[in-house]
Every structure is written in C-alpha cells, then in structure tokens.
Design a protein around this motif. Structure first.
Motif, PDB file in Angstrom:
ATOM      1  N   PHE A  20       0.817  -1.210   0.000  1.00 54.59           N
ATOM      2  CA  PHE A  20       0.000   0.000   0.000  1.00 54.59           C
ATOM      3  C   PHE A  20       0.853   1.262   0.000  1.00 54.59           C
ATOM      4  O   PHE A  20       0.480   2.257  -0.627  1.00 54.59           O
ATOM      5  CB  PHE A  20      -1.009  -0.011   1.149  1.00 54.59           C
ATOM      6  CG  PHE A  20      -2.162  -0.913   0.855  1.00 54.59           C
ATOM      7  CD1 PHE A  20      -3.228  -0.463   0.099  1.00 54.59           C
ATOM      8  CD2 PHE A  20      -2.156  -2.235   1.285  1.00 54.59           C
ATOM      9  CE1 PHE A  20      -4.287  -1.301  -0.216  1.00 54.59           C
ATOM     10  CE2 PHE A  20      -3.207  -3.084   0.973  1.00 54.59           C
ATOM     11  CZ  PHE A  20      -4.272  -2.616   0.225  1.00 54.59           C
ATOM     12  N   PHE A  21       2.011   1.225   0.644  1.00 54.60           N
ATOM     13  CA  PHE A  21       2.897   2.386   0.587  1.00 54.60           C
ATOM     14  C   PHE A  21       3.423   2.577  -0.835  1.00 54.60           C
ATOM     15  O   PHE A  21       3.481   3.701  -1.338  1.00 54.60           O
ATOM     16  CB  PHE A  21       4.057   2.240   1.582  1.00 54.60           C
ATOM     17  CG  PHE A  21       4.957   3.434   1.593  1.00 54.60           C
ATOM     18  CD1 PHE A  21       4.501   4.665   2.055  1.00 54.60           C
ATOM     19  CD2 PHE A  21       6.254   3.345   1.114  1.00 54.60           C
ATOM     20  CE1 PHE A  21       5.330   5.784   2.048  1.00 54.60           C
ATOM     21  CE2 PHE A  21       7.085   4.456   1.109  1.00 54.60           C
ATOM     22  CZ  PHE A  21       6.632   5.675   1.579  1.00 54.60           C
ATOM     23  N   ARG A  22       3.762   1.489  -1.518  1.00 54.54           N
ATOM     24  CA  ARG A  22       4.250   1.592  -2.903  1.00 54.54           C
ATOM     25  C   ARG A  22       3.129   2.082  -3.833  1.00 54.54           C
ATOM     26  O   ARG A  22       3.386   2.850  -4.758  1.00 54.54           O
ATOM     27  CB  ARG A  22       4.820   0.265  -3.400  1.00 54.54           C
ATOM     28  CG  ARG A  22       6.056  -0.194  -2.678  1.00 54.54           C
ATOM     29  CD  ARG A  22       7.196   0.788  -2.821  1.00 54.54           C
ATOM     30  NE  ARG A  22       8.357   0.280  -2.108  1.00 54.54           N
ATOM     31  CZ  ARG A  22       9.240   1.045  -1.507  1.00 54.54           C
ATOM     32  NH1 ARG A  22       9.120   2.363  -1.538  1.00 54.54           N
ATOM     33  NH2 ARG A  22      10.248   0.528  -0.872  1.00 54.54           N
ATOM     34  N   LEU A  23       1.895   1.641  -3.586  1.00 52.79           N
ATOM     35  CA  LEU A  23       0.768   2.157  -4.379  1.00 52.79           C
ATOM     36  C   LEU A  23       0.620   3.661  -4.178  1.00 52.79           C
ATOM     37  O   LEU A  23       0.381   4.406  -5.135  1.00 52.79           O
ATOM     38  CB  LEU A  23      -0.538   1.458  -4.000  1.00 52.79           C
ATOM     39  CG  LEU A  23      -0.786   0.102  -4.609  1.00 52.79           C
ATOM     40  CD1 LEU A  23      -2.017  -0.549  -3.974  1.00 52.79           C
ATOM     41  CD2 LEU A  23      -0.974   0.213  -6.106  1.00 52.79           C
ATOM     42  N   TYR A  24       0.753   4.098  -2.949  1.00 50.56           N
ATOM     43  CA  TYR A  24       0.687   5.524  -2.638  1.00 50.56           C
ATOM     44  C   TYR A  24       1.782   6.278  -3.388  1.00 50.56           C
ATOM     45  O   TYR A  24       1.517   7.315  -4.022  1.00 50.56           O
ATOM     46  CB  TYR A  24       0.819   5.717  -1.119  1.00 50.56           C
ATOM     47  CG  TYR A  24       0.883   7.147  -0.682  1.00 50.56           C
ATOM     48  CD1 TYR A  24      -0.276   7.923  -0.605  1.00 50.56           C
ATOM     49  CD2 TYR A  24       2.096   7.737  -0.339  1.00 50.56           C
ATOM     50  CE1 TYR A  24      -0.220   9.246  -0.205  1.00 50.56           C
ATOM     51  CE2 TYR A  24       2.159   9.058   0.063  1.00 50.56           C
ATOM     52  CZ  TYR A  24       1.001   9.811   0.132  1.00 50.56           C
ATOM     53  OH  TYR A  24       1.055  11.118   0.523  1.00 50.56           O
ATOM     54  N   GLN A  25       3.004   5.753  -3.349  1.00 46.41           N
ATOM     55  CA  GLN A  25       4.109   6.385  -4.064  1.00 46.41           C
ATOM     56  C   GLN A  25       3.848   6.399  -5.573  1.00 46.41           C
ATOM     57  O   GLN A  25       4.104   7.404  -6.243  1.00 46.41           O
ATOM     58  CB  GLN A  25       5.427   5.665  -3.770  1.00 46.41           C
ATOM     59  CG  GLN A  25       5.943   5.899  -2.368  1.00 46.41           C
ATOM     60  CD  GLN A  25       7.215   5.115  -2.114  1.00 46.41           C
ATOM     61  OE1 GLN A  25       7.308   3.934  -2.440  1.00 46.41           O
ATOM     62  NE2 GLN A  25       8.206   5.781  -1.521  1.00 46.41           N
ATOM     63  N   CYS A  26       3.360   5.278  -6.109  1.00 44.10           N
ATOM     64  CA  CYS A  26       3.066   5.205  -7.548  1.00 44.10           C
ATOM     65  C   CYS A  26       2.002   6.225  -7.940  1.00 44.10           C
ATOM     66  O   CYS A  26       2.128   6.888  -8.978  1.00 44.10           O
ATOM     67  CB  CYS A  26       2.617   3.791  -7.946  1.00 44.10           C
ATOM     68  SG  CYS A  26       3.962   2.605  -8.065  1.00 44.10           S
ATOM     69  N   ASN A  28       1.325   9.055  -6.490  1.00 48.29           N
ATOM     70  CA  ASN A  28       1.939  10.388  -6.455  1.00 48.29           C
ATOM     71  C   ASN A  28       2.860  10.607  -7.653  1.00 48.29           C
ATOM     72  O   ASN A  28       2.862  11.687  -8.248  1.00 48.29           O
ATOM     73  CB  ASN A  28       2.705  10.591  -5.147  1.00 48.29           C
ATOM     74  CG  ASN A  28       1.774  10.758  -3.971  1.00 48.29           C
ATOM     75  OD1 ASN A  28       0.657  11.252  -4.110  1.00 48.29           O
ATOM     76  ND2 ASN A  28       2.207  10.321  -2.810  1.00 48.29           N
ATOM     77  N   MET A  29       3.644   9.597  -8.006  1.00 46.21           N
ATOM     78  CA  MET A  29       4.548   9.728  -9.148  1.00 46.21           C
ATOM     79  C   MET A  29       3.769   9.789 -10.461  1.00 46.21           C
ATOM     80  O   MET A  29       4.173  10.494 -11.386  1.00 46.21           O
ATOM     81  CB  MET A  29       5.565   8.584  -9.170  1.00 46.21           C
ATOM     82  CG  MET A  29       6.609   8.693  -8.076  1.00 46.21           C
ATOM     83  SD  MET A  29       7.541  10.248  -8.111  1.00 46.21           S
ATOM     84  CE  MET A  29       8.474  10.047  -9.610  1.00 46.21           C
ATOM     85  N   LEU A  30       2.659   9.055 -10.559  1.00 52.78           N
ATOM     86  CA  LEU A  30       1.814   9.140 -11.753  1.00 52.78           C
ATOM     87  C   LEU A  30       1.313  10.569 -11.917  1.00 52.78           C
ATOM     88  O   LEU A  30       1.370  11.133 -13.006  1.00 52.78           O
ATOM     89  CB  LEU A  30       0.637   8.168 -11.669  1.00 52.78           C
ATOM     90  CG  LEU A  30      -0.446   8.334 -12.740  1.00 52.78           C
ATOM     91  CD1 LEU A  30       0.124   8.129 -14.142  1.00 52.78           C
ATOM     92  CD2 LEU A  30      -1.594   7.385 -12.474  1.00 52.78           C
ATOM     93  N   HIS A  31       0.835  11.139 -10.832  1.00 52.92           N
ATOM     94  CA  HIS A  31       0.344  12.517 -10.910  1.00 52.92           C
ATOM     95  C   HIS A  31       1.468  13.470 -11.319  1.00 52.92           C
ATOM     96  O   HIS A  31       1.296  14.307 -12.217  1.00 52.92           O
ATOM     97  CB  HIS A  31      -0.277  12.939  -9.582  1.00 52.92           C
ATOM     98  CG  HIS A  31      -0.766  14.349  -9.582  1.00 52.92           C
ATOM     99  ND1 HIS A  31      -1.784  14.789 -10.397  1.00 52.92           N
ATOM    100  CD2 HIS A  31      -0.350  15.439  -8.900  1.00 52.92           C
ATOM    101  CE1 HIS A  31      -1.971  16.079 -10.211  1.00 52.92           C
ATOM    102  NE2 HIS A  31      -1.119  16.489  -9.302  1.00 52.92           N
ATOM    103  N   LYS A  32       2.617  13.340 -10.685  1.00 51.70           N
ATOM    104  CA  LYS A  32       3.740  14.247 -10.949  1.00 51.70           C
ATOM    105  C   LYS A  32       4.305  14.065 -12.361  1.00 51.70           C
ATOM    106  O   LYS A  32       4.389  15.023 -13.131  1.00 51.70           O
ATOM    107  CB  LYS A  32       4.831  13.977  -9.907  1.00 51.70           C
ATOM    108  CG  LYS A  32       6.072  14.813 -10.031  1.00 51.70           C
ATOM    109  CD  LYS A  32       7.039  14.396  -8.917  1.00 51.70           C
ATOM    110  CE  LYS A  32       8.354  15.097  -8.992  1.00 51.70           C
ATOM    111  NZ  LYS A  32       9.252  14.637  -7.909  1.00 51.70           N
TER     112      LYS A  32
END
Length: 170
Positions: A20-26, A28-32
């Motif tokens: 779930f932390f990696r999904l959160y990071q993904c 955020n990175m998708l948005h950025k």
C-alpha cells in the motif's frame, strides 16, 4: 517463543504495508510525471482521465456528472472544480440532460478532442512505454489482474462503509 501463525500474520501485515505504501508512491509519481508528460497541452493527469473517459465510443453523447464521478471513482465535489476548469479551457462542455433536466451531461468539445487525439495521445503513449520499460506483456497482464483484484476488494470496502454511514458508494 514465536508461534508460526503469528509470524505469518506479521509477515502478511509487513508485506501489505509495503504494497500500500508503494501504491501511494506510484499514485503520487503518476500525478507528478504524468502531468509533466502532458503539461504543454495544458493538461493534468486528472484532466487526462476525464478526456479519456469522455473519448470512449459508448459515451459519445456525453456522461452525466454522477456517472463520470463513479467511473473515475472520485467525489462529485472533486469533479466539479475540474469540470469548471476544463470548460473554461474549452476542452469539455456541460449542458442539461434532455432526458433528465436535473442532471448535466458532460461532453468533449472539438477542441478537447483535438487536444486529446492529436496532441496528448502521442505523449501519453510515450509515457506508458517509459513507465512500463522492462515489463513484458505477461508482466503487464499480471499487474493489471492484481490491480483489478485489489480494486474490487476496495470497492467492496467502500460499499460497506457507505452503507454503514448511510452514504452512496463513490
């Protein structure tokens, strides 16, 4: 003494936390990085998602705001500001639904279609290729399978929480 069942539960919890932390990071990175990929067209990833939803042949006549919110899995409140900005930029239009005057239909304008098909699509496809570098077709298929399985479980949670709170699911 550590019991095998407790150890397995600890391992599962640790792995779940990492997933779930990696999904959160993904996300955020998708948005950025996704926004950077299409920013010269004046788009963000949220606008990209709206244009993608409206570009599907089965919604050529438009989508209600509620249907669009459900499809994108966002609240109507979050979608409202996005729709206003996209209307201001000329990418979409909204008008009363002729079948239900209480509802508004959102459609892609000709300008929005040009931005989507001619300007954004090549950059989006390039972004996909870069983001999925090193993934085989089989890897992509498995990733999609597991994301859909996770999404289905989360939708069940959302429905149960909404029923408990008296709200409709997102």
């Amino acid at each position: 003494m550590v019991f095998p069942m407790e150890k397995a539960l600890d391992t599962r919890t640790d792995l779940a936390n990492r997933v779930f932390f990696r999904l959160y990071q993904c996300a955020n990175m998708l948005h950025k990085t996704g926004t950077r990929a299409v920013e010269s067209e004046g788009l963000t990833t949220q606008q990209w998602a709206v244009l993608g939803a409206l570009s599907r042949p089965q919604v050529a006549e438009g989508m209600s705001v509620g249907d669009l919110a459900r499809y994108l899995m966002v609240s109507r409140q979050n979608l409202s500001g996005l729709i206003s900005r996209m209307e201001r930029d000329g990418h979409i239009a909204s008008a009363p639904d002729p079948r239900d005057r209480r509802s508004r239909l959102v459609t892609m304008t000709e300008s929005g279609r040009r931005v989507w098909l001619v300007e954004a699509q090549p950059k989006i496809h390039n972004y996909y290729e870069e983001a999925l570098a090193g993934f085989s077709v089989n890897d992509i298929t498995h990733t999609l399978h597991y994301l859909l399985k996770l999404l289905d479980n989360m939708q069940r949670i959302d429905a149960a929480q909404g029923a408990a709170e008296g709200d409709e699911p997102a």
